[in-house]
Design an enzyme around this catalytic site. Structure first.
Site, PDB file in Angstrom:
ATOM      1  N   SER A 576       0.842  -1.187   0.000  1.00 27.33           N
ATOM      2  CA  SER A 576       0.000   0.000   0.000  1.00 27.33           C
ATOM      3  C   SER A 576       0.885   1.248   0.000  1.00 27.33           C
ATOM      4  O   SER A 576       1.654   1.442  -0.926  1.00 27.33           O
ATOM      5  CB  SER A 576      -0.950  -0.049   1.203  1.00 27.33           C
ATOM      6  OG  SER A 576      -1.926   0.941   1.117  1.00 27.33           O
ATOM      7  N   HIS A 691      -8.068  -4.898  -0.862  1.00 27.73           N
ATOM      8  CA  HIS A 691      -6.798  -4.243  -0.557  1.00 27.73           C
ATOM      9  C   HIS A 691      -5.907  -5.108   0.331  1.00 27.73           C
ATOM     10  O   HIS A 691      -4.691  -4.945   0.333  1.00 27.73           O
ATOM     11  CB  HIS A 691      -7.053  -2.895   0.119  1.00 27.73           C
ATOM     12  CG  HIS A 691      -5.811  -2.091   0.283  1.00 27.73           C
ATOM     13  ND1 HIS A 691      -4.974  -1.789  -0.768  1.00 27.73           N
ATOM     14  CD2 HIS A 691      -5.250  -1.526   1.384  1.00 27.73           C
ATOM     15  CE1 HIS A 691      -3.956  -1.058  -0.326  1.00 27.73           C
ATOM     16  NE2 HIS A 691      -4.096  -0.900   0.981  1.00 27.73           N
TER      17      HIS A 691
END
Length: 717
Positions: A576, A691
């Site tokens: 991320s 995610h």
């Protein structure tokens, strides 16, 4: 919103921080008046813009081709099958300790996945049963059975249950792990979805109970009625038995906000004391409103502050900026009489609960029926306190939990003053404790089995000196017999953003697949994180972003200078925001590394605000549409700084098609650009997982095996 950036926890010895975090310089005043560049002009010549269509046929065909090329290279390695099997055995182990939460009906609830329940079971037991070696569980909802019955790809994202008995719940389901979710009302007494109950169609939405017949919902009420970040900004109340379209508006933000959400402050008996709205004007700034029958009333709070909860009539607030006019500082924990706030927000006086030192930060806050519980980091070591509010203010007592560990605040009971703690370290499996916040009595109720042989390893803490002189702490977990000859295969992990702290934590898979096979593992506490409070985070914001990367390079170089490892044997990993860190390391200091694992990354920073939820992170990185801020971003943007003729190591890039937060386009573009420039690259795109990059444990094991095969090939062979 910050909860969207959950990352791996990572053990500890005491350290001394020589230089405290340097305050971030103010954004140039001209940024407010500069002419903005039209968004369609940012990256307008990018030949890979088509990859931004998240499930476009061309993009998916490209990803499948990349998978077909890369996976055989890693899965064909003779170590792969063994590593995957070991990872899956750990993840599916039936002797894992199930984490539980108190429920108002007196039960303890848990979500569980294993080889027979790939998607998982939401279930409950009693405290007496939980204390036994083999608790008896009652299934509330079987996600595998539900998915099969509905022909769906459901991922369980939790449940919001109505206090005080918590039998009516809003169950959140995601298609493949996306942030966009479907919400359905569920009755834990009948263990079934409520017929004609509340149902919210798929969307990035926020919701909470007001009472059993009323919800607060922030939702995309009309097509396109979302912020530039993709979140709802209109809050309404919705009555049971009425169409969703008939919901009544109670608060409205703007399209330029990040999001709007609603919530309630309830006493220990579940009675609503205040109905609130939060207008997030940026990722870190928000306006807080008390919703009244007349009109919303804005509270007199700094925009960088967070309401942490309500206990004993006190509304508890953490500060992420100085509040000079009231005499409070960044990092303080304060409280207000909620009655005074409701009477006149402008005149309500705050009381100091806690002021951390320069080496401390408030990591987490919760409350039992009558106590405020605070988890602190002190030199990246966990401690926990119970605070009691009385006529003379707040008093505290410390829980006697194991030292030199990470202490996690678990579920707290509203019926009494009990709560759960978790205690962990890099080489110490997690233990779970039941505590009484009134008496401070502690009972170790569960202990996780060891998943690897930690007896041959040791944890040390060192400091590196960054380019501006700031001392950057980092942990090294290595064999006791480490030769210090620069030959140790070493994996360095970091995040460096969004005030997320990298604290010591036990990872059975990492220990089994890396440490036990002779590897060394390092975690860097670089600026941008929250290890030393908001100031440590603020020091790496926007125009100071390069400091985050310089910190990481300083730790990398320190590992080499100490002869723990060398560039030939040093690999790095991050996901991320940490994936962006990996991209910057690749483009700025490729000579330091021989392996780079880039997980679900940000990468195209010129267009990031237009991709996925990127617009919500302008408070962290700056706005590419503002020329002066774009100039700063352009200096470290990995995508546009990839060049021919560099000694880039072969990188391994991972992403998920279902990641509607960061968006797989970042990873796709990175791989495509590297290939275009003639560099070898390994790429894997999981079609599920969101995610977090994993919708089930089998996929998690697969991804981890791929990573450690890659690292072994690059750093060991």
């Amino acid at each position: 919103m910050r909860r969207l950036f959950l990352v791996l926890l990572a053990s500890t010895s005491l350290m001394t921080l020589s230089n405290t975090a340097q305050a971030a310089q103010p954004v140039p005043a001209s940024a407010d008046t500069e002419a903005r560049t039209p968004l369609d002009q940012l990256g307008q010549n990018d030949p890979y813009k088509w990859m931004e269509e998240i499930e476009g046929a061309r993009a998916l065909d490209w990803a499948k081709t990349q998978n077909a090329r890369s996976l055989p290279k890693l899965q064909g390695d003779p170590r792969y099958a063994d590593l995957e099997a070991k990872a899956l055995a750990i993840l599916n182990a039936r002797d894992r300790v199930p984490g539980v939460s108190f429920a108002g009906d007196g039960s303890l609830r848990n979500f569980w996945q294993d080889v027979d329940h790939v998607r998982g079971l939401w279930r409950r037991t009693t405290l007496d049963s939980y204390r036994t070696p083999a608790p008896q569980w009652e299934t509330l909802l079987d996600i595998d059975a539900l998915s099969k019955a509905e022909g769906a790809n459901w991922v369980f994202k939790g449940a919001n249950c109505l206090a005080p008995d918590e039998t009516l719940c809003l169950v959140t389901l995601s298609d493949g792990g996306k942030d966009a979710v479907t919400v359905r009302e569920f009755d834990t007494m009948t263990r079934a979805f409520v017929e004609d109950g509340f149902v919210l169609p798929e969307g990035k939405q926020d919701y909470d109970w007001i009472d059993k017949d009323t919800l607060m919902v922030a939702h995309e009420w009309e097509p396109g009625q979302v912020t530039k970040s993709g979140y709802a900004y209109v809050l309404k109340t919705w009555k049971r038995g009425t169409p969703l379209a008939s919901a009544r508006e109670v608060f409205r933000g703007t399209v330029d906000d990040v999001s709007v959400s609603g919530y309630t402050l309830r006493d220990a008996d579940g009675v609503v004391q205040a109905v609130m709205a939060n207008r997030a004007t940026s990722f870190f700034e928000s306006e807080k409103y008390l919703l009244t029958d007349a009109a919303p009333v804005r509270l007199n709070l700094p925009v960088k502050s967070s309401i942490q909860g309500y206990v004993d009539g006190q509304m508890v607030v953490s500060l992420e900026q100085d509040w000079a006019e009231e005499g409070f500082k960044t990092g303080d924990l304060i409280s207000f009489s909620l009655r005074a706030v409701k009477a006149d927000p402008a005149k309500a006086q705050a009381t100091l609960v806690l002021r951390p030192t320069a080496k401390q930060s408030v990591e987490s806050v919760t409350s039992t029926r009558g106590r405020l519980i605070v988890g602190l980091l002190d030199n990246v070591t966990g401690v926990a306190f119970a605070y009691n509010h009385g006529p003379l203010g707040w008093t505290k007592k410390k829980f006697d939990l194991p030292a030199n560990s990470t202490i996690g605040l678990g579920s707290a009971s509203s019926k009494d003053d009990r709560l759960f703690f978790s205690v962990t370290g890099y080489l110490t499996p997690s233990t779970f404790w039941l505590a009484d916040a009134s008496s401070l009595k502690l009972e170790q109720i569960k202990a996780s089995p060891a998943r690897f042989d930690a007896g041959a390893h040791v944890v040390e803490q060192f400091e590196a000196t960054s380019t501006d002189g700031t001392r950057i702490p980092y942990f090294v977990i290595h064999p006791k017999t480490l030769a210090m000859d620069g030959q140790a295969p070493t994996l360095l992990y970091a995040y460096g953003g969004f005030q997320v702290s990298m604290t010591p934590g036990y990872s059975g898979v990492m220990g089994k697949l890396w440490l036990e096979r002779g590897g060394t593992y390092v975690v860097a506490n670089i600026r941008g994180g929250g290890e030393f409070g908001p100031a440590w985070h603020n020091a790496g914001l926007k125009e100071n972003r390069q400091k985050v990367y310089d910190d990481f390079f300083a730790v990398s170089q320190d590992l080499i200078d100490r002869k723990i490892t060398s560039p030939r044997h040093l690999g790095i990993m991050g996901g991320s925001n940490g994936g962006l860190l990996m991209g910057v390391a690749l483009t700025q200091r490729p000579e330091l590394y021989n392996a780079v694992v880039v997980q679900v990354p940000l990468f195209d920073m010129i267009r990031y605000s237009q991709i996925g939820a990127g617009a919500s992170w302008i408070g962290e990185y700056g706005d590419p549409a503002i020329p002066s801020e774009r100039a700063v971003i352009a200096k470290y943007d990995p995508y546009t700084n990839l060049k021919v003729g560099q000694k880039y190591p072969e990188v391994f890039i991972e992403t998920s098609t279902k990641d509607d937060r960061v968006h797989p386009a970042h990873a796709r573009k990175a791989a495509a650009r590297l290939e275009e420039l003639g560099y070898p690259v390994l790429y894997y795109e999981n079609v599920d997982g969101g995610h977090a990059a994993s919708a089930n444990l089998a996929e998690t094991a697969r991804r981890q095996a791929l990573e450690y095969v890659y690292l072994s090939k690059k750093l060991v062979d």
